[in-house]
Scaffold this motif. Structure first.
Motif, PDB file in Angstrom:
ATOM      1  N   THR A   1       0.835  -1.197   0.000  1.00  0.00           N
ATOM      2  CA  THR A   1       0.000   0.000   0.000  1.00  0.00           C
ATOM      3  C   THR A   1       0.866   1.242   0.000  1.00  0.00           C
ATOM      4  OG1 THR A   1      -0.118   0.050   2.397  1.00  0.00           O
ATOM      5  CG2 THR A   1      -1.847  -1.162   1.248  1.00  0.00           C
ATOM      6  N   GLN A   2       0.339   2.296  -0.563  1.00  0.00           N
ATOM      7  CA  GLN A   2       1.038   3.569  -0.559  1.00  0.00           C
ATOM      8  C   GLN A   2       0.273   4.529   0.325  1.00  0.00           C
ATOM      9  OE1 GLN A   2       1.288   4.752  -4.670  1.00  0.00           O
ATOM     10  NE2 GLN A   2       3.402   4.048  -4.763  1.00  0.00           N
ATOM     11  N   GLU A   3       1.019   5.388   1.005  1.00  0.00           N
ATOM     12  CA  GLU A   3       0.403   6.408   1.841  1.00  0.00           C
ATOM     13  C   GLU A   3       0.669   7.771   1.231  1.00  0.00           C
ATOM     14  OE1 GLU A   3       1.321   6.296   5.996  1.00  0.00           O
ATOM     15  OE2 GLU A   3       1.474   4.119   5.966  1.00  0.00           O
ATOM     16  N   LEU A   4      -0.329   8.611   1.260  1.00  0.00           N
ATOM     17  CA  LEU A   4      -0.195   9.986   0.817  1.00  0.00           C
ATOM     18  C   LEU A   4       0.023  10.839   2.049  1.00  0.00           C
ATOM     19  CD1 LEU A   4      -0.384  12.176  -1.379  1.00  0.00           C
ATOM     20  CD2 LEU A   4      -2.847  12.214  -0.951  1.00  0.00           C
ATOM     21  N   VAL A   5       1.120  11.595   2.077  1.00  0.00           N
ATOM     22  CA  VAL A   5       1.413  12.474   3.197  1.00  0.00           C
ATOM     23  C   VAL A   5       1.163  13.908   2.759  1.00  0.00           C
ATOM     24  CG1 VAL A   5       3.176  13.244   4.813  1.00  0.00           C
ATOM     25  CG2 VAL A   5       3.152  10.864   4.069  1.00  0.00           C
ATOM     26  N   LEU A   6       0.289  14.589   3.470  1.00  0.00           N
ATOM     27  CA  LEU A   6      -0.035  15.976   3.154  1.00  0.00           C
ATOM     28  C   LEU A   6       0.692  16.905   4.114  1.00  0.00           C
ATOM     29  CD1 LEU A   6      -3.865  15.591   2.618  1.00  0.00           C
ATOM     30  CD2 LEU A   6      -2.068  15.610   0.882  1.00  0.00           C
ATOM     31  N   ASP A   7       1.091  18.045   3.631  1.00  0.00           N
ATOM     32  CA  ASP A   7       1.786  19.048   4.412  1.00  0.00           C
ATOM     33  C   ASP A   7       0.753  19.910   5.138  1.00  0.00           C
ATOM     34  OD1 ASP A   7       3.130  21.286   5.332  1.00  0.00           O
ATOM     35  OD2 ASP A   7       4.286  21.579   3.504  1.00  0.00           O
ATOM     36  N   PRO A   8       0.650  19.807   6.480  1.00  0.00           N
ATOM     37  CA  PRO A   8      -0.362  20.571   7.202  1.00  0.00           C
ATOM     38  C   PRO A   8      -0.069  22.066   7.287  1.00  0.00           C
ATOM     39  CG  PRO A   8       1.026  19.416   8.752  1.00  0.00           C
ATOM     40  CD  PRO A   8       1.438  18.969   7.375  1.00  0.00           C
ATOM     41  N   THR A   9       1.124  22.497   6.873  1.00  0.00           N
ATOM     42  CA  THR A   9       1.465  23.912   6.952  1.00  0.00           C
ATOM     43  C   THR A   9       0.990  24.691   5.746  1.00  0.00           C
ATOM     44  OG1 THR A   9       3.614  23.685   5.851  1.00  0.00           O
ATOM     45  CG2 THR A   9       3.564  23.345   8.243  1.00  0.00           C
ATOM     46  N   GLY A  10       0.546  23.997   4.686  1.00  0.00           N
ATOM     47  CA  GLY A  10       0.093  24.678   3.480  1.00  0.00           C
ATOM     48  C   GLY A  10       1.214  25.029   2.531  1.00  0.00           C
TER      49      GLY A  10
ATOM     50  N   ILE B   1      13.623  21.408  17.072  1.00  0.00           N
ATOM     51  CA  ILE B   1      13.204  20.696  18.280  1.00  0.00           C
ATOM     52  C   ILE B   1      11.681  20.569  18.274  1.00  0.00           C
ATOM     53  CG2 ILE B   1      13.192  20.687  20.793  1.00  0.00           C
ATOM     54  CD1 ILE B   1      15.775  22.372  20.702  1.00  0.00           C
ATOM     55  N   THR B   2      11.210  19.321  18.357  1.00  0.00           N
ATOM     56  CA  THR B   2       9.789  19.033  18.483  1.00  0.00           C
ATOM     57  C   THR B   2       9.583  18.368  19.849  1.00  0.00           C
ATOM     58  OG1 THR B   2       9.891  16.790  17.581  1.00  0.00           O
ATOM     59  CG2 THR B   2       9.656  18.592  15.990  1.00  0.00           C
ATOM     60  N   SER B   3       8.377  17.925  20.117  1.00  0.00           N
ATOM     61  CA  SER B   3       8.173  17.088  21.300  1.00  0.00           C
ATOM     62  C   SER B   3       7.993  15.646  20.832  1.00  0.00           C
ATOM     63  CB  SER B   3       6.984  17.560  22.138  1.00  0.00           C
ATOM     64  OG  SER B   3       5.772  17.271  21.508  1.00  0.00           O
ATOM     65  N   ASP B   4       8.324  14.715  21.695  1.00  0.00           N
ATOM     66  CA  ASP B   4       8.324  13.314  21.281  1.00  0.00           C
ATOM     67  C   ASP B   4       6.948  12.802  20.863  1.00  0.00           C
ATOM     68  OD1 ASP B   4       7.323  13.198  23.900  1.00  0.00           O
ATOM     69  OD2 ASP B   4       8.902  11.868  24.636  1.00  0.00           O
ATOM     70  N   SER B   5       5.882  13.354  21.421  1.00  0.00           N
ATOM     71  CA  SER B   5       4.543  12.911  21.021  1.00  0.00           C
ATOM     72  C   SER B   5       4.223  13.267  19.571  1.00  0.00           C
ATOM     73  CB  SER B   5       3.479  13.530  21.931  1.00  0.00           C
ATOM     74  OG  SER B   5       3.562  12.959  23.211  1.00  0.00           O
ATOM     75  N   PHE B   6       4.905  14.272  19.037  1.00  0.00           N
ATOM     76  CA  PHE B   6       4.637  14.709  17.671  1.00  0.00           C
ATOM     77  C   PHE B   6       5.829  14.490  16.744  1.00  0.00           C
ATOM     78  CE2 PHE B   6       1.681  16.806  20.450  1.00  0.00           C
ATOM     79  CZ  PHE B   6       0.487  16.467  19.843  1.00  0.00           C
ATOM     80  N   TYR B   7       6.734  13.627  17.171  1.00  0.00           N
ATOM     81  CA  TYR B   7       7.883  13.260  16.342  1.00  0.00           C
ATOM     82  C   TYR B   7       7.422  12.727  14.974  1.00  0.00           C
ATOM     83  CZ  TYR B   7      12.390  11.258  15.062  1.00  0.00           C
ATOM     84  OH  TYR B   7      13.552  10.946  14.408  1.00  0.00           O
ATOM     85  N   PRO B   8       6.385  11.861  14.925  1.00  0.00           N
ATOM     86  CA  PRO B   8       5.944  11.373  13.607  1.00  0.00           C
ATOM     87  C   PRO B   8       5.510  12.492  12.648  1.00  0.00           C
ATOM     88  CG  PRO B   8       5.071   9.968  15.334  1.00  0.00           C
ATOM     89  CD  PRO B   8       5.673  11.180  16.012  1.00  0.00           C
ATOM     90  N   SER B   9       4.925  13.554  13.177  1.00  0.00           N
ATOM     91  CA  SER B   9       4.528  14.687  12.343  1.00  0.00           C
ATOM     92  C   SER B   9       5.758  15.354  11.734  1.00  0.00           C
ATOM     93  CB  SER B   9       3.735  15.690  13.186  1.00  0.00           C
ATOM     94  OG  SER B   9       3.396  16.815  12.434  1.00  0.00           O
ATOM     95  N   GLY B  10       6.795  15.510  12.537  1.00  0.00           N
ATOM     96  CA  GLY B  10       8.050  16.072  12.030  1.00  0.00           C
ATOM     97  C   GLY B  10       8.691  15.169  10.994  1.00  0.00           C
ATOM     98  N   ARG B  11       8.670  13.866  11.258  1.00  0.00           N
ATOM     99  CA  ARG B  11       9.250  12.900  10.320  1.00  0.00           C
ATOM    100  C   ARG B  11       8.492  12.934   8.995  1.00  0.00           C
ATOM    101  NH1 ARG B  11      13.366  12.511   9.598  1.00  0.00           N
ATOM    102  NH2 ARG B  11      13.922  12.353  11.762  1.00  0.00           N
ATOM    103  N   ALA B  12       7.157  13.035   9.054  1.00  0.00           N
ATOM    104  CA  ALA B  12       6.354  13.118   7.833  1.00  0.00           C
ATOM    105  C   ALA B  12       6.698  14.379   7.043  1.00  0.00           C
ATOM    106  CB  ALA B  12       4.867  13.077   8.176  1.00  0.00           C
ATOM    107  N   MET B  13       6.910  15.497   7.744  1.00  0.00           N
ATOM    108  CA  MET B  13       7.269  16.734   7.055  1.00  0.00           C
ATOM    109  C   MET B  13       8.621  16.598   6.361  1.00  0.00           C
ATOM    110  SD  MET B  13       6.800  19.704   5.921  1.00  0.00           S
ATOM    111  CE  MET B  13       5.351  20.343   6.683  1.00  0.00           C
ATOM    112  N   ALA B  14       9.566  15.966   7.014  1.00  0.00           N
ATOM    113  CA  ALA B  14      10.872  15.763   6.380  1.00  0.00           C
ATOM    114  C   ALA B  14      10.703  14.983   5.078  1.00  0.00           C
ATOM    115  CB  ALA B  14      11.815  15.043   7.340  1.00  0.00           C
TER     116      ALA B  14
END
Length: 178
Positions: A2-11, A121-134
């Motif tokens: 399966t493929q996942e589509l990652v959207l940028d929440p910052t616009g 620097i992010t917080s660990d609870s939102f590390y996946p969000s940062g990783r997705a942005m990268a």
């Protein structure tokens, strides 16, 4: 598969596939440290503790604090240009929600691409969000640090403790010999 589509929440639009870090230096002696505050609670204090310690223990010449207009979007082009012209390295944060973590990582990547070694620097609870942005920005291996969550509700002493815990990783990401 399966493929996942990652959207940028910052616009912001997706970045180029440039995953080259800016040149690192083994020492901070005489360098100016930029501190980019995203306006989230306790961020200014965390950044100041880190900046002060980099001056006291690693010989940085000083630090300059900058503040973004909004935590959920990357720094403006004007602010980016100003910071690039005034500092040698940058610490940016703190992403303690989904969109602000993504924006913090986007900031780190845009400053790296502009030639400024950067620690996001992010917080660990939102590390996946940062990783997705990268990933969205074409820099899937972008290295950033995550402080323990929650962050916004900490006391001054707890913020200082988180900053001192972050310091070895800040130095590692910047390439500074400790």
């Amino acid at each position: 598969m399966t493929q996942e589509l990652v959207l940028d929440p910052t616009g912001a639009t997706a970045g180029t596939a440039d995953s080259t870090l800016s040149a690192r230096t083994a020492s901070l002696r005489g360098l100016t440290i930029g501190l980019l505050d995203n306006t989230k609670p306790n961020t200014t204090d965390l950044l100041h503790v880190i900046g002060d310690e980099l001056q006291r223990s690693y010989g940085a010449a000083g630090s300059k604090l900058y503040t973004k207009d909004y935590f959920g979007t990357p720094a403006s082009a004007e602010l980016l240009e100003q910071i690039v012209g005034e500092v040698d390295v940058l610490i940016t944060g703190v992403g303690d929600c989904g969109s602000c973590s993504a924006a913090t990582v986007a900031d780190g990547i845009q400053f790296e691409r502009a030639g400024i070694p950067t620690v996001a620097i992010t917080s660990d609870s939102f590390y996946p969000s940062g990783r997705a942005m990268a990933q969205v920005q074409g820099f899937p291996g972008f290295d950033f640090y995550a402080v323990h969550h929650p962050f916004a509700s900490l006391t001054a002493d707890e913020v200082r403790e988180r900053a001192m815990t972050a310091l070895p990783e800040v130095l590692r990401i910047l390439g500074v010999e400790s």
